[in-house]
Design an enzyme around this catalytic site. Structure first.
Site, short mmCIF file in Angstrom:
data_model
loop_
_atom_site.label_atom_id
_atom_site.label_comp_id
_atom_site.label_asym_id
_atom_site.label_seq_id
_atom_site.Cartn_x
_atom_site.Cartn_y
_atom_site.Cartn_z
N ASP A 179 -4.18 15.21 -10.21
CA ASP A 179 -3.82 13.80 -10.40
C ASP A 179 -2.61 13.65 -9.49
O ASP A 179 -1.53 14.15 -9.80
CB ASP A 179 -3.44 13.53 -11.86
CG ASP A 179 -3.11 12.06 -12.07
OD1 ASP A 179 -2.34 11.50 -11.26
OD2 ASP A 179 -3.61 11.47 -13.04
N HIS A 180 -2.79 12.98 -8.36
CA HIS A 180 -1.74 13.06 -7.35
C HIS A 180 -0.43 12.43 -7.83
O HIS A 180 0.63 12.71 -7.29
CB HIS A 180 -2.20 12.53 -6.00
CG HIS A 180 -2.21 11.03 -5.89
ND1 HIS A 180 -3.20 10.27 -6.41
CD2 HIS A 180 -1.33 10.17 -5.32
CE1 HIS A 180 -2.94 8.99 -6.17
NE2 HIS A 180 -1.81 8.90 -5.50
N HIS A 242 -3.65 8.17 -13.80
CA HIS A 242 -2.25 8.04 -13.38
C HIS A 242 -1.37 7.36 -14.44
O HIS A 242 -0.26 7.83 -14.72
CB HIS A 242 -2.16 7.22 -12.08
CG HIS A 242 -3.09 7.70 -11.01
ND1 HIS A 242 -3.34 9.03 -10.78
CD2 HIS A 242 -3.82 7.02 -10.07
CE1 HIS A 242 -4.20 9.13 -9.77
NE2 HIS A 242 -4.50 7.94 -9.32
C1 BG6 Z 1 -5.95 6.56 -6.25
C2 BG6 Z 1 -6.90 5.43 -6.51
O1 BG6 Z 1 -6.12 7.56 -7.22
O2 BG6 Z 1 -4.61 6.09 -6.31
C3 BG6 Z 1 -6.68 4.33 -5.48
O3 BG6 Z 1 -8.23 5.91 -6.43
C4 BG6 Z 1 -5.25 3.91 -5.44
O4 BG6 Z 1 -7.52 3.21 -5.76
C5 BG6 Z 1 -4.32 5.11 -5.32
O5 BG6 Z 1 -5.09 3.07 -4.31
C6 BG6 Z 1 -2.87 4.71 -5.48
O6 BG6 Z 1 -2.06 5.79 -5.19
P1 BG6 Z 1 -0.57 5.60 -4.66
O7 BG6 Z 1 -0.04 6.98 -4.52
O8 BG6 Z 1 -0.66 4.86 -3.36
O9 BG6 Z 1 0.13 4.78 -5.71
#
Ligand code: BG6
Length: 485
Positions: A179-180, A242
């Protein structure tokens, strides 16, 4: 870090190019890679090794944080890369990959430590895990790890089925579900803000906190991902993973010690305490929306229904706001508001903790009450935190909020993927999601997805706005407001 081989499935795909390959390069530049490591790219395209190395260079030029110098370090990095054409549905390709890998390990005197990274369409996750085992690729003499991207299933049932396939080949301890958001610096800092500072934790409960707001808004629309997004929507795309992760870190109890399982045990208890909603409660507490055309960043953009690949009658939500309750001793009665959407006014992820107001007995201002104290954790694009406190303003003599500001513009610090890949390579799964977290998050989300398919209203909002008015109403009904800006 152990010497190892990084087997990258989906090596020619978007995620590999944008995130994984640059992260590997930056780790290499920062001297964080093991002395001996090899990368084998695997994907459908019939590349030669040289062609693949060309693709790697293109990816680095476009997306690397560190500049790509044509020096020895870059040449040395590129030399680690190999390529095997690979069709995930074809059992023979696993055998061929195994042969190539064993040969490489033998020639390079590498231990059979294998990190399998699935940067590809989720439809293949289960098949690959099963085939990795069936082909013997997971039976080397060293360790094995599986790094798996989201989405981990699209509901509880599919996630459980995927987990059954994955766990036939890998122990839970060997599975690194990405989960980045957990790789983001300020998300990792939540536990430090809370547990390394004596001024917050004593107040971190329902006596002193009136509500918590977690927002992740985006400026981009669906981009070219309609095929995926039409089925996912904001709820599955952002909330199940997230938003839930940020909620868990904000609401968890202090772990008994700072180790992986102790932290994850506390996180998962938050999900266990999360109030479940029936259909009527969903209607009251969850708002969904879909963007119309509008102006974003000075440009006209089309509405969701006119995006390429989107069905003209689509009811997929591009925005979700919800009020949640963590029904435990600490948080009884405190609403947690979450909000996420595409094509909103600004790109911003932040968590606002609003403290209880003090009794207004002293009437510092004659015509208005005092603003509440706020702790804002800025995750993206600004990073850091701000504490809003009331002070007498020099000119007006009024008592108004001022900010104690610990924010900074993003510097050239490691990206989420660098942190997470380094953690997976060094065997630290703290900032990856454990199966019970994933499964409980789905169990909370599933009834909402079902309600969305029934008759839950879908509120339109203008692209470039802060979302539908119903989301403002949701919070206003409790006497609060979103802390925008
Ligand atoms: C991803 C989603 O996990 O997270 C995307 O699939 C989204 O739709 C992205 O744009 C948002 O990540 P960040 O790091 O730009 O907030």
């Amino acid at each position: 870090m152990d010497d190892q081989t990084f087997i990258l499935f989906g090596a020619s795909g978007d995620l590999a190019k944008r995130k994984v390959l640059p992260a590997l390069y930056n780790l290499h530049r920062d001297g964080k890679m093991p002395r001996r490591f090899t990368v084998i790219g695997a994907s459908r395209r019939p590349y030669s090794r040289e062609a693949f190395q060309g693709l790697v260079m293109d990816a680095l030029h476009q997306y690397s944080r560190h500049p790509v110098d044509s020096d020895e370090t870059t040449a040395e990095f590129l030399d680690r890369f190999h390529y095997v054409p690979f069709d995930a549905g074809n059992a023979d390709d696993y055998t061929a990959l195994k042969g190539y890998l064993e040969d490489l390990e033998a020639r390079a005197h590498l231990p059979q430590n294998r990190l399998f990274y699935l940067a590809m369409a989720p439809d293949f996750f289960g098949t690959i895990a099963v085939q990795l085992q069936a082909s013997g690729l997971t039976s080397g003499t060293g360790w094995k790890r599986l790094v798996i991207e989201k989405p981990f299933g699209h509901d509880y049932r599919s996630a459980a089925e995927l987990n059954r396939q994955v766990s036939a080949a890998f122990d839970e301890r060997e599975v690194f579900r990405i989960d980045h958001y957990l790789g983001k610096e300020m998300v990792q800092n939540i536990e430090i803000i809370r547990f390394a500072n004596s001024i917050f934790e004593p107040l971190w409960n329902n006596r002193f906190i009136s509500n918590v707001q977690i927002t992740s808004s985006e400026v981009v629309g669906v981009e070219d991902r309609a095929a995926y997004y039409e089925k996912a929507g904001a709820l599955r795309d952002m909330v199940q993973n997230h938003m839930m992760q940020m909620l868990m870190l904000i609401a968890m109890e202090p772990p008994s010690r700072l180790n992986t399982e102790a932290i994850r045990d506390e996180k998962v208890k938050v999900l266990r305490s999360l109030r479940r909603y029936d259909e009527a409660k969903i209607a009251q507490n969850v708002v969904r929306g879909q963007y119309l055309s509008g102006r974003v960043g000075g440009q006209e953009v089309v509405g969701y229904l006119n995006e390429p690949g989107v069905a003209p009658t689509s009811t997929t939500e591009t925005f979700v706001a919800a009020k949640l309750y963590v029904d435990n001793f600490r948080w009884a009665g405190v609403p947690f508001y979450i909000r996420t959407g595409k094509r909103m006014k600004e790109k911003m992820t932040k968590i606002v903790v609003q403290f209880e107001s003090i009794p207004d007995k002293l009437f510092f201002n004659k015509d208005s009450s005092l603003a509440p104290n706020l702790l804002t954790i800025h995750v993206n694009p600004v990073q850091g935190m701000e504490l809003s406190i009331n002070v007498e303003q020099e000119e007006s003599g009024r008592v108004e909020p001022s900010e104690i500001d610990f924010t900074r513009e993003s510097r050239n610090s490691p990206e989420a993927y660098e942190r997470l890949i380094e953690d997976a390579m060094t065997d630290d799964p703290t900032f990856f999601t454990r199966w019970d977290e994933v499964s409980l998050a789905w169990k909370w989300v599933d009834p909402i997805s079902e309600a969305f398919q029934q008759h839950q209203p879908l509120y339109p909002y203008i692209a470039g706005s802060t979302g539908p008015a119903a989301a403002d109403e949701l919070i206003r009904a409790d006497g609060f407001r979103w802390w925008n800006g």
